[in-house]
Each structure stands twice: as C-alpha cells, then as structure tokens.
Motif scaffolding. Sequence first.
Motif, PDB file in Angstrom:
ATOM      1  N   PHE A  48       0.832  -1.204   0.000  1.00 43.07           N
ATOM      2  CA  PHE A  48       0.000   0.000   0.000  1.00 43.07           C
ATOM      3  C   PHE A  48       0.863   1.251   0.000  1.00 43.07           C
ATOM      4  N   LEU A  49       1.839   1.317   0.901  1.00 40.94           N
ATOM      5  CA  LEU A  49       2.731   2.474   0.951  1.00 40.94           C
ATOM      6  C   LEU A  49       3.557   2.594  -0.328  1.00 40.94           C
ATOM      7  N   LEU A  50       3.979   1.477  -0.879  1.00 45.68           N
ATOM      8  CA  LEU A  50       4.763   1.517  -2.105  1.00 45.68           C
ATOM      9  C   LEU A  50       3.953   2.067  -3.276  1.00 45.68           C
ATOM     10  N   ILE A  51       2.684   1.712  -3.367  1.00 43.47           N
ATOM     11  CA  ILE A  51       1.846   2.223  -4.458  1.00 43.47           C
ATOM     12  C   ILE A  51       1.606   3.716  -4.296  1.00 43.47           C
ATOM     13  N   ILE A  52       1.398   4.180  -3.065  1.00 44.36           N
ATOM     14  CA  ILE A  52       1.232   5.613  -2.825  1.00 44.36           C
ATOM     15  C   ILE A  52       2.508   6.360  -3.220  1.00 44.36           C
ATOM     16  N   GLY A  53       3.655   5.862  -2.787  1.00 36.91           N
ATOM     17  CA  GLY A  53       4.928   6.482  -3.129  1.00 36.91           C
ATOM     18  C   GLY A  53       5.235   6.423  -4.613  1.00 36.91           C
ATOM     19  N   LEU A  54       4.912   5.294  -5.250  1.00 41.91           N
ATOM     20  CA  LEU A  54       5.129   5.169  -6.685  1.00 41.91           C
ATOM     21  C   LEU A  54       4.291   6.160  -7.473  1.00 41.91           C
ATOM     22  N   GLY A  55       3.049   6.322  -7.087  1.00 40.44           N
ATOM     23  CA  GLY A  55       2.185   7.283  -7.774  1.00 40.44           C
ATOM     24  C   GLY A  55       2.693   8.701  -7.636  1.00 40.44           C
ATOM     25  N   ALA A  56       3.115   9.068  -6.445  1.00 37.97           N
ATOM     26  CA  ALA A  56       3.638  10.416  -6.230  1.00 37.97           C
ATOM     27  C   ALA A  56       4.951  10.624  -6.974  1.00 37.97           C
ATOM     28  N   ALA A  57       5.822   9.623  -6.967  1.00 38.90           N
ATOM     29  CA  ALA A  57       7.094   9.744  -7.680  1.00 38.90           C
ATOM     30  C   ALA A  57       6.870   9.854  -9.183  1.00 38.90           C
ATOM     31  N   ALA A  58       5.945   9.071  -9.708  1.00 33.77           N
ATOM     32  CA  ALA A  58       5.661   9.132 -11.135  1.00 33.77           C
ATOM     33  C   ALA A  58       5.062  10.482 -11.516  1.00 33.77           C
ATOM     34  N   LEU A  59       4.179  11.005 -10.680  1.00 38.85           N
ATOM     35  CA  LEU A  59       3.598  12.317 -10.954  1.00 38.85           C
ATOM     36  C   LEU A  59       4.680  13.393 -10.952  1.00 38.85           C
ATOM     37  N   GLY A  60       5.553  13.375  -9.972  1.00 34.51           N
ATOM     38  CA  GLY A  60       6.650  14.331  -9.928  1.00 34.51           C
ATOM     39  C   GLY A  60       7.597  14.169 -11.103  1.00 34.51           C
ATOM     40  N   PHE A  61       7.857  12.941 -11.492  1.00 36.20           N
ATOM     41  CA  PHE A  61       8.723  12.672 -12.632  1.00 36.20           C
ATOM     42  C   PHE A  61       8.127  13.230 -13.924  1.00 36.20           C
ATOM     43  N   TYR A  62       6.853  12.969 -14.154  1.00 39.86           N
ATOM     44  CA  TYR A  62       6.226  13.414 -15.397  1.00 39.86           C
ATOM     45  C   TYR A  62       6.095  14.932 -15.455  1.00 39.86           C
ATOM     46  N   ILE A  63       5.765  15.553 -14.354  1.00 40.52           N
ATOM     47  CA  ILE A  63       5.670  17.013 -14.357  1.00 40.52           C
ATOM     48  C   ILE A  63       7.064  17.628 -14.478  1.00 40.52           C
ATOM     49  N   GLY A  64       8.069  17.010 -13.871  1.00 40.15           N
ATOM     50  CA  GLY A  64       9.441  17.473 -14.038  1.00 40.15           C
ATOM     51  C   GLY A  64       9.895  17.373 -15.485  1.00 40.15           C
ATOM     52  N   LEU A  65       9.503  16.303 -16.162  1.00 43.07           N
ATOM     53  CA  LEU A  65       9.822  16.187 -17.580  1.00 43.07           C
ATOM     54  C   LEU A  65       9.111  17.243 -18.408  1.00 43.07           C
ATOM     55  N   ALA A  66       7.896  17.554 -18.047  1.00 44.26           N
ATOM     56  CA  ALA A  66       7.150  18.572 -18.785  1.00 44.26           C
ATOM     57  C   ALA A  66       7.746  19.964 -18.601  1.00 44.26           C
ATOM     58  N   HIS A  67       8.374  20.206 -17.463  1.00 43.39           N
ATOM     59  CA  HIS A  67       8.961  21.518 -17.194  1.00 43.39           C
ATOM     60  C   HIS A  67      10.374  21.678 -17.719  1.00 43.39           C
ATOM     61  N   GLY A  68      10.999  20.628 -18.205  1.00 44.32           N
ATOM     62  CA  GLY A  68      12.352  20.794 -18.729  1.00 44.32           C
ATOM     63  C   GLY A  68      13.164  19.532 -18.813  1.00 44.32           C
ATOM     64  N   GLY A  69      12.731  18.486 -18.192  1.00 45.29           N
ATOM     65  CA  GLY A  69      13.393  17.203 -18.346  1.00 45.29           C
ATOM     66  C   GLY A  69      14.510  16.921 -17.372  1.00 45.29           C
ATOM     67  N   LEU A  70      15.160  15.807 -17.635  1.00 40.78           N
ATOM     68  CA  LEU A  70      16.209  15.302 -16.761  1.00 40.78           C
ATOM     69  C   LEU A  70      17.510  16.077 -16.885  1.00 40.78           C
ATOM     70  N   PHE A  71      17.754  16.672 -18.029  1.00 44.82           N
ATOM     71  CA  PHE A  71      19.045  17.311 -18.261  1.00 44.82           C
ATOM     72  C   PHE A  71      18.926  18.812 -18.463  1.00 44.82           C
ATOM     73  N   GLY A  72      17.767  19.377 -18.260  1.00 45.30           N
ATOM     74  CA  GLY A  72      17.601  20.829 -18.297  1.00 45.30           C
ATOM     75  C   GLY A  72      17.738  21.453 -19.671  1.00 45.30           C
ATOM     76  N   GLY A  73      17.460  20.688 -20.720  1.00 50.47           N
ATOM     77  CA  GLY A  73      17.535  21.228 -22.062  1.00 50.47           C
ATOM     78  C   GLY A  73      18.915  21.171 -22.680  1.00 50.47           C
ATOM     79  N   VAL A  74      19.883  20.548 -22.013  1.00 50.03           N
ATOM     80  CA  VAL A  74      21.231  20.442 -22.574  1.00 50.03           C
ATOM     81  C   VAL A  74      21.239  19.454 -23.734  1.00 50.03           C
ATOM     82  N   PHE A  75      20.508  18.354 -23.611  1.00 52.48           N
ATOM     83  CA  PHE A  75      20.422  17.355 -24.690  1.00 52.48           C
ATOM     84  C   PHE A  75      19.141  17.494 -25.428  1.00 52.48           C
TER      85      PHE A  75
END
Length: 104
Positions: free
Chosen positions: A77-104
């Motif tokens: 249960f805790l893992l699914i809650i954490g996974l959902g939050a991590a995935a949401l943060g990951f996807y929104i982070g990608l939408a705002h500029g990605g993993l490398f900040g526009g360098v690649f």
Amino acid sequence: MAQAVRTQRNLLSLLNSDGKAHPVENTLAAVTVALGAIAVLTTLSPGLHLVSSWVGLIGIGTGLWGQFISSTTGERFLLIIGLGAAALGFYIGLAHGGLFGGVF
C-alpha cells in the motif's frame, strides 16, 4: 470466542502484519514515500524540474524494486502511494524541462 484478537498498535505493526520483521522492505517503502513526496513538492516550482524529475525517477526505481520484494499488504500500500507520487513528480518534471535541463 476462542480466538484471541490481535491489536495493531503502531505503524510498524501494520507493515509487519505477518508477525515477522521486514527491515529492507519497510525501508524501501519509507524511502519511496519520501522520494515521492519530494518529487511532488518540487513540481510546485518549475525551476526545480531537475530535482523533481531525478528524484521521481529514483523513486520509481525504488518503488518497483520494493514491489518486487514486498511481503505484506501494508508495505504494498505504501509503495503504491509512493510510486504514484514519484511518477507524478517525474512526469511534471519532464514537462517543465526534463532530466538534463535542455542540454540534450
């Protein structure tokens, strides 16, 4: 009633519902929830997209490994809650500029 009623007293007893200690699985669940919370909270500022995307990606990895080795329903249960939050943060982070900040 001949059966004894077992009472749950703390969070650790909810995670270890089978009566055995699971330190690795419990640690992975707690780390995944913490990384998911950090990933979601850093998406509130678009300038922190590097933090949110990398922390989210690491949170997804720890959450998937934790699901693979989890033993009890409380851990899952805790893992699914954490996974959902991590995935949401990951996807929104990608939408705002990605993993490398526009360098690649």
